[in-house]
Scaffold this active site. Sequence first.
Site, PDB file in Angstrom:
ATOM      1  N   LEU A   1       0.848  -1.197   0.000  1.00 17.71           N
ATOM      2  CA  LEU A   1       0.000   0.000   0.000  1.00 17.71           C
ATOM      3  C   LEU A   1       0.886   1.251   0.000  1.00 17.71           C
ATOM      4  CD1 LEU A   1      -2.557  -1.093   2.752  1.00 17.71           C
ATOM      5  CD2 LEU A   1      -2.895  -1.144   0.269  1.00 17.71           C
ATOM      6  N   THR A   2       0.286   2.358  -0.367  1.00 20.35           N
ATOM      7  CA  THR A   2       1.048   3.579  -0.628  1.00 20.35           C
ATOM      8  C   THR A   2       1.823   4.118   0.581  1.00 20.35           C
ATOM      9  OG1 THR A   2      -0.449   4.172  -2.383  1.00 20.35           O
ATOM     10  CG2 THR A   2       0.794   5.980  -1.376  1.00 20.35           C
TER      11      THR A   2
END
Length: 434
Positions: free
Chosen positions: A96-97
Amino acid sequence: MRPPRESAKLGLSNAKPFPMRLLIPRPAWLAALLLLAACATTQTPPPEGASADALLLVSIDGLRADQIGSGAMPTVDALARQGVQAAAMIPSFPTLTFPSHYTLVTGLRPDRHGIVHNNFADPALGVFMSKRDSARDGRFWGGEPIWSTAEKAGIPTATMFWPGSEAEIAGQRPRHWRRYDGSLSPAQRVQQVLAWLDLPQAERPRLLTLYFDQFDVAAHAKGTFSPESMAALRAIDYALAQLLQGLDARGLRQHTNLLLVSDHGMADVRRENVSFLDDRLPAVDYAVSWHGQIAGVTPQPGAAARVEKALLGRHERYACWRKAELPARWHYGSNPRIPPIVCQADTGWRVQLRSHPVPPLLKGEHGYVPEDPQMHGVFIASGPAFATPRRIPAFDIVDLYPLLARLLGVTPQPNDGNPDTLLPLLDASEGPAR
Ligand code: AMP
Ligand code: ZN
Ligand code: ZN
């Protein structure tokens, strides 16, 4: 015109020694010059072992390893051909970012730096962090990002967006930073970077980040190879071409090392591919804090045995583990911010409660296991330290950080990266071409 490299090292960029020199007696101009040099050096002491080259860390959110060389981004493809290109950069877990971007700048895995998801609760602080607002609260961010280390060493830094860059961490902030605003176009972001590079020597950043999310946004909504995603890649690529032109125009290209990375890849999904936890056990016995590719489950007091019996193990489209028993290769599960049970969806699927909404437009996702090649990100290095074109094998995302520290000439903080992965590249580019 920019100063030549040596005078930049001395901090002499604003001095005009030559015409003056003819008018003033030699000992006087020499003394004046030395004084000027001393003053300028005090403002920006070059850290020990540092080269004066600038370091530009560029992230294209969600860009998949196999999209390099596809022709979608001619500028990026050219950088890859002329410099160092890895077959892939393997993201940390979860893909995830926020966790991945903060791993890039700390060399710590999410379990250690504490950004265990894009959104999470901190039991000790009793507060919730979301990538929207509380990302500005320094208490969430563990370790020391490279810009804080650089600032401590007297190296000015600037962040054209990066998760963590809006908070004070380890007592520091980037010298120049911007509040996240997704509406800023790729070209506007590049203009800001170039404007920072036009600052006077003492304020001019030598470490810069540049973040693009246009592809990630388009790919989630329309799919990895949709016309909208391709248009986003073209816009980013065009902005990068402008960046390179801007560096050229300032005489900075040969003094700038550019690292182009992505935080994870992207997989095409079907919106209807959802598994529901409450089909196994009604949700009265537990709370779900993360829904999507990864679900976080917290049993209600007294219900742990019932919840574990229903959820732990392999199911048709997902699997669940006690946090301490997650596969060791993910290096994840000891942080108190991780819920007691973690469920990981198979690529292409979601796992969540029936009551939780599914985004209306959903064609692309990440958050799947880091081993899946579709989750693999990008690493391209270009600039004076990477003069010899090379292809290198896939490597673990935590190994980037030792390279950042070396390129800046700062002492790396304790980290999970292996310096032997990328530092030999520097020896190779300094020596004869192989
Ligand atoms: P995700 O795809 O959910 O992992 O998150 C990526 C999204 O996070 C991007 O498309 C942006 O909209 C958002 N984002 C990226 N960087 C930041 C930031 N520094 N602050 C707030 N939101 C961000
Ligand atoms: Zn991302
Ligand atoms: Zn995303």
